[in-house]
Design a protein around this motif. Structure first.
Motif, PDB file in Angstrom:
ATOM      1  N   PHE A 172     105.318  -1.965  74.401  1.00  0.00           N
ATOM      2  CA  PHE A 172     104.302  -2.936  73.998  1.00  0.00           C
ATOM      3  C   PHE A 172     104.965  -4.034  73.175  1.00  0.00           C
ATOM      4  N   ASP A 173     105.188  -5.190  73.793  1.00  0.00           N
ATOM      5  CA  ASP A 173     105.814  -6.284  73.068  1.00  0.00           C
ATOM      6  C   ASP A 173     104.805  -6.952  72.134  1.00  0.00           C
ATOM      7  N   GLU A 174     105.269  -7.933  71.395  1.00  0.00           N
ATOM      8  CA  GLU A 174     104.409  -8.592  70.403  1.00  0.00           C
ATOM      9  C   GLU A 174     103.193  -9.241  71.047  1.00  0.00           C
ATOM     10  N   ASN A 175     103.395  -9.831  72.213  1.00  0.00           N
ATOM     11  CA  ASN A 175     102.275 -10.495  72.883  1.00  0.00           C
ATOM     12  C   ASN A 175     101.198  -9.501  73.314  1.00  0.00           C
ATOM     13  N   THR A 176     101.636  -8.332  73.811  1.00  0.00           N
ATOM     14  CA  THR A 176     100.667  -7.322  74.231  1.00  0.00           C
ATOM     15  C   THR A 176      99.924  -6.742  73.041  1.00  0.00           C
ATOM     16  N   LEU A 177     100.639  -6.483  71.947  1.00  0.00           N
ATOM     17  CA  LEU A 177      99.973  -5.983  70.742  1.00  0.00           C
ATOM     18  C   LEU A 177      99.014  -7.021  70.165  1.00  0.00           C
ATOM     19  N   LYS A 178      99.412  -8.284  70.252  1.00  0.00           N
ATOM     20  CA  LYS A 178      98.520  -9.360  69.788  1.00  0.00           C
ATOM     21  C   LYS A 178      97.262  -9.399  70.648  1.00  0.00           C
ATOM     22  N   MET A 179      97.439  -9.264  71.974  1.00  0.00           N
ATOM     23  CA  MET A 179      96.297  -9.251  72.872  1.00  0.00           C
ATOM     24  C   MET A 179      95.376  -8.077  72.554  1.00  0.00           C
ATOM     25  N   ALA A 180      95.982  -6.913  72.239  1.00  0.00           N
ATOM     26  CA  ALA A 180      95.179  -5.736  71.898  1.00  0.00           C
ATOM     27  C   ALA A 180      94.332  -5.992  70.652  1.00  0.00           C
ATOM     28  N   LYS A 181      94.930  -6.600  69.658  1.00  0.00           N
ATOM     29  CA  LYS A 181      94.186  -6.919  68.429  1.00  0.00           C
ATOM     30  C   LYS A 181      93.055  -7.892  68.728  1.00  0.00           C
ATOM     31  N   GLU A 182      93.347  -8.891  69.551  1.00  0.00           N
ATOM     32  CA  GLU A 182      92.314  -9.876  69.903  1.00  0.00           C
ATOM     33  C   GLU A 182      91.175  -9.245  70.693  1.00  0.00           C
ATOM     34  N   GLN A 183      91.490  -8.178  71.455  1.00  0.00           N
ATOM     35  CA  GLN A 183      90.470  -7.482  72.241  1.00  0.00           C
ATOM     36  C   GLN A 183      89.703  -6.466  71.398  1.00  0.00           C
ATOM     37  N   GLY A 184      90.054  -6.359  70.114  1.00  0.00           N
ATOM     38  CA  GLY A 184      89.310  -5.478  69.219  1.00  0.00           C
ATOM     39  C   GLY A 184      89.872  -4.089  69.060  1.00  0.00           C
ATOM     40  N   TYR A 185      91.107  -3.860  69.510  1.00  0.00           N
ATOM     41  CA  TYR A 185      91.708  -2.536  69.365  1.00  0.00           C
ATOM     42  C   TYR A 185      92.127  -2.265  67.923  1.00  0.00           C
ATOM     43  N   ASN A 186      91.830  -1.068  67.459  1.00  0.00           N
ATOM     44  CA  ASN A 186      92.380  -0.542  66.216  1.00  0.00           C
ATOM     45  C   ASN A 186      93.703   0.108  66.587  1.00  0.00           C
ATOM     46  N   ILE A 187      94.822  -0.466  66.173  1.00  0.00           N
ATOM     47  CA  ILE A 187      96.146   0.006  66.576  1.00  0.00           C
ATOM     48  C   ILE A 187      96.709   0.921  65.494  1.00  0.00           C
ATOM     49  N   VAL A 188      97.084   2.147  65.882  1.00  0.00           N
ATOM     50  CA  VAL A 188      97.589   3.129  64.928  1.00  0.00           C
ATOM     51  C   VAL A 188      98.913   3.697  65.421  1.00  0.00           C
ATOM     52  N   PHE A 189      99.748   4.115  64.461  1.00  0.00           N
ATOM     53  CA  PHE A 189     101.090   4.587  64.805  1.00  0.00           C
ATOM     54  C   PHE A 189     101.427   5.955  64.214  1.00  0.00           C
ATOM     55  N   THR A 190     100.592   6.498  63.351  1.00  0.00           N
ATOM     56  CA  THR A 190     100.906   7.757  62.686  1.00  0.00           C
ATOM     57  C   THR A 190      99.748   8.733  62.792  1.00  0.00           C
ATOM     58  N   LYS A 191     100.046  10.011  62.504  1.00  0.00           N
ATOM     59  CA  LYS A 191      99.012  11.042  62.511  1.00  0.00           C
ATOM     60  C   LYS A 191      97.912  10.724  61.499  1.00  0.00           C
ATOM     61  N   GLU A 192      98.316  10.290  60.327  1.00  0.00           N
ATOM     62  CA  GLU A 192      97.347   9.961  59.286  1.00  0.00           C
ATOM     63  C   GLU A 192      96.442   8.813  59.717  1.00  0.00           C
ATOM     64  N   GLU A 193      97.027   7.791  60.342  1.00  0.00           N
ATOM     65  CA  GLU A 193      96.223   6.662  60.820  1.00  0.00           C
ATOM     66  C   GLU A 193      95.283   7.095  61.940  1.00  0.00           C
ATOM     67  N   LEU A 194      95.727   8.023  62.796  1.00  0.00           N
ATOM     68  CA  LEU A 194      94.869   8.524  63.874  1.00  0.00           C
ATOM     69  C   LEU A 194      93.654   9.244  63.298  1.00  0.00           C
ATOM     70  N   GLU A 195      93.870  10.068  62.290  1.00  0.00           N
ATOM     71  CA  GLU A 195      92.766  10.818  61.688  1.00  0.00           C
ATOM     72  C   GLU A 195      91.697   9.887  61.130  1.00  0.00           C
ATOM     73  N   LYS A 196      92.114   8.736  60.597  1.00  0.00           N
ATOM     74  CA  LYS A 196      91.184   7.805  59.974  1.00  0.00           C
ATOM     75  C   LYS A 196      90.628   6.775  60.957  1.00  0.00           C
ATOM     76  N   ALA A 197      91.182   6.709  62.160  1.00  0.00           N
ATOM     77  CA  ALA A 197      90.831   5.642  63.104  1.00  0.00           C
ATOM     78  C   ALA A 197      89.363   5.701  63.514  1.00  0.00           C
ATOM     79  N   GLU A 198      88.751   4.538  63.529  1.00  0.00           N
ATOM     80  CA  GLU A 198      87.366   4.404  63.966  1.00  0.00           C
ATOM     81  C   GLU A 198      87.249   3.167  64.843  1.00  0.00           C
TER      82      GLU A 198
END
Length: 494
Positions: A172-198
């Motif tokens: 996932f390059d910067e442009n794809t991650l930027k597109m994900a954020k613009e599409q409303g994705y909550n992007i997480v990278f760790t177990k702790e972030e996954l547990e809190k993700a909504e």
């Protein structure tokens, strides 16, 4: 390669209009569809896991069948072609991701996940491999080669899959991650972030490449069960239900490496997830669960000679993958200590010599192959190869409509049956063939377009290259092949 084809535009239009297509989940009893794929998981992989751990959740399924897996490339498929067959109901060539070129050009094939989106359902893909790897990719991307993972990443986001959880951060390059954020994705990278993700859209990337093997994981690593629980908790909020694919992807990798301890550990993790999903479905009563493999890997055989017993204790004592063991031996050059540390047994002089010879070979896999070979002999198992085989795999089903999946099927048959249940529920569709009319979409010849035409197209013509007048009547998107997109367009006209 064009980013968006005409057939893609038609599909996106269908998705954006969120058509219900006369589908009533209350009438059919099917609200949610969960497909669990043990990549590379043959029946021997399941059996050795049962020998080590005892009764498995997979044994609890009331409906059992067998899947044939060959692709257009031959008897031995890869995950791309097998996954495409499962996801679209159409055979294709190895390496292709939900496309075909049998029409003389690369043509997109509509997927079950895309049907779910048309029906207004939430969708999710969960895997222990890269989320851009072949099996998850086939459900929400269309490319001619599975190695086009950066493009697959972009398409997964563009397709608005609600939950995407796995490895593959480096794809996932910067442009794809930027597109994900613009599409409303909550992007997480760790177990702790996954547990809190909504939120409605979650993109979880928990490793640069694949999520580590079960035997090699650290406490901070995310597992398949954790991802599954989070995915379901997000997706089940949709009153229209959801479609979820869960892949135990590293069973395949362990089998490629002939790593019997990792095969068992990965299969056991997959079975734990199967158990969680099965209990979820039992409590709800409206969830169809399908468990299958895309193909068998390694040609695993249990027992080296007649009467040999399997030594399960050897497997239980191993606490690392053969690739990790090999890496540490190369780093320390202390063969006996490392093998003792991770397997619990003392090497013989012959075994030490065998490993030393492997270290000096040019083949980068020679060392881990030698370690695996020694372990397998002590366990009492053998592998035919390090590659896929053409052996049939098991199919398990539970929930409304599960009775459809008993017996011998091919992946394309299983996909057709899932699509049938998604689009038509459990009701019978009486069909009368009167002839051929001049009405586009009318295959029954009654001069009108209705669900009978869609049903016949799905169950009898799916995957056919258009080369007859009859087939041209139902090739609604004029792409030269009968596929799920045509079925949707016929239902739209009805």
């Amino acid at each position: 390669m064009k980013k968006i084809t005409i057939s893609s535009l038609l599909l996106l239009l269908l998705i954006s209009t969120n058509l219900n297509l006369a589908y009533d989940s209350q009438e059919s009893g099917i609200k949610n569809i969960i497909i669990l794929i043990g990549d590379g998981m043959g029946m021997s992989h399941v059996q050795i896991t049962k020998l080590v751990y005892g009764h498995l959740n997979m044994e609890e399924f009331p409906i059992i069948g067998f899947e044939l897996t060959e692709s257009l490339s031959g008897e031995v498929t890869d995950s791309a072609a097998a996954g495409t067959a499962i996801a679209t109901g159409v055979k294709t060539y190895n390496r292709m991701i939900s496309v075909t070129n049998i029409t003389g050009k690369v043509t997109n094939l509509t997927t079950l996940l895309e049907i779910a989106q048309v029906l207004g359902k939430s969708t999710g893909l969960v895997t222990t491999t890269r989320i851009t790897h072949a099996t998850p990719a086939v459900f929400a991307s269309h490319v001619p080669d599975r190695d086009m993972e950066e493009e697959i990443a972009r398409q997964l986001i563009a397709h608005r899959v609600n939950v995407l959880l796995g490895g593959g951060r480096k794809k996932f390059d910067e442009n794809t991650l930027k597109m994900a954020k613009e599409q409303g994705y909550n992007i997480v990278f760790t177990k702790e972030e996954l547990e809190k993700a909504e939120g409605e859209f979650i993109l979880g990337l928990f490793a640069d490449s694949h999520i580590p093997y079960v035997l090699d994981r650290k406490p901070e690593d995310v597992g398949l069960l954790e991802m599954t629980k989070k995915a379901i908790s997000i997706l089940e909020k949709n009153p229209n239900g959801f479609f979820l694919m869960i892949e135990g992807g590293r069973i395949d990798h362990a089998a490629h490496e002939n790593d019997i301890a990792s095969v068992v550990a990965e299969t056991k993790e997959f079975d734990d997830v199967v158990g969680y999903v099965l209990e979820y479905a039992k409590k709800r009563g409206d969830t169809l669960v399908i468990v299958l493999a895309d193909h068998e890997t390694g040609g695993l055989g249990l027992g080296l000679t007649y009467g040999d017993a399997i030594n399960e204790d050897v497997i239980r004592n191993i606490n690392a993958s053969v690739s990790k063991i090999a890496s540490e031996i190369r780093a320390t050059n202390d063969i006996k200590r490392v093998i003792k540390k991770y397997t619990g047994f003392e090497l013989t002089e012959d075994e030490i010599n065998y490993i030393e010879e492997a270290i000096n070979l040019a083949d980068e896999y020679a060392l881990q192959n030698a370690i695996a070979d020694i372990i397998n002999k002590r366990v009492g198992v053998g592998f035919v190869s390090h590659k896929h085989t053409g052996a049939p795999v098991s199919l398990l089903a539970y929930g409304p409509g599960a009775e459809n999946f008993a017996g011998f099927l091919h992946h394309v048959d299983t996909a057709k049956l899932i699509a049938k249940l998604m689009l038509f529920g459990k009701k019978d569709i009486p069909v009368t063939i009167l002839g051929i009319s001049g009405v586009k979409g009318d295959i029954t010849g009654d001069f009108k377009v209705d669900e009978q035409d869609a049903y016949v197209t799905l169950m009898m013509l799916l995957g056919e290259r258009v080369d007859t007048e009859l087939e041209r009547k139902v090739d609604m998107n004029n792409n030269g092949i009968i596929e799920l997109g045509d079925v949707l367009l016929i239902l739209q006209e009805s």
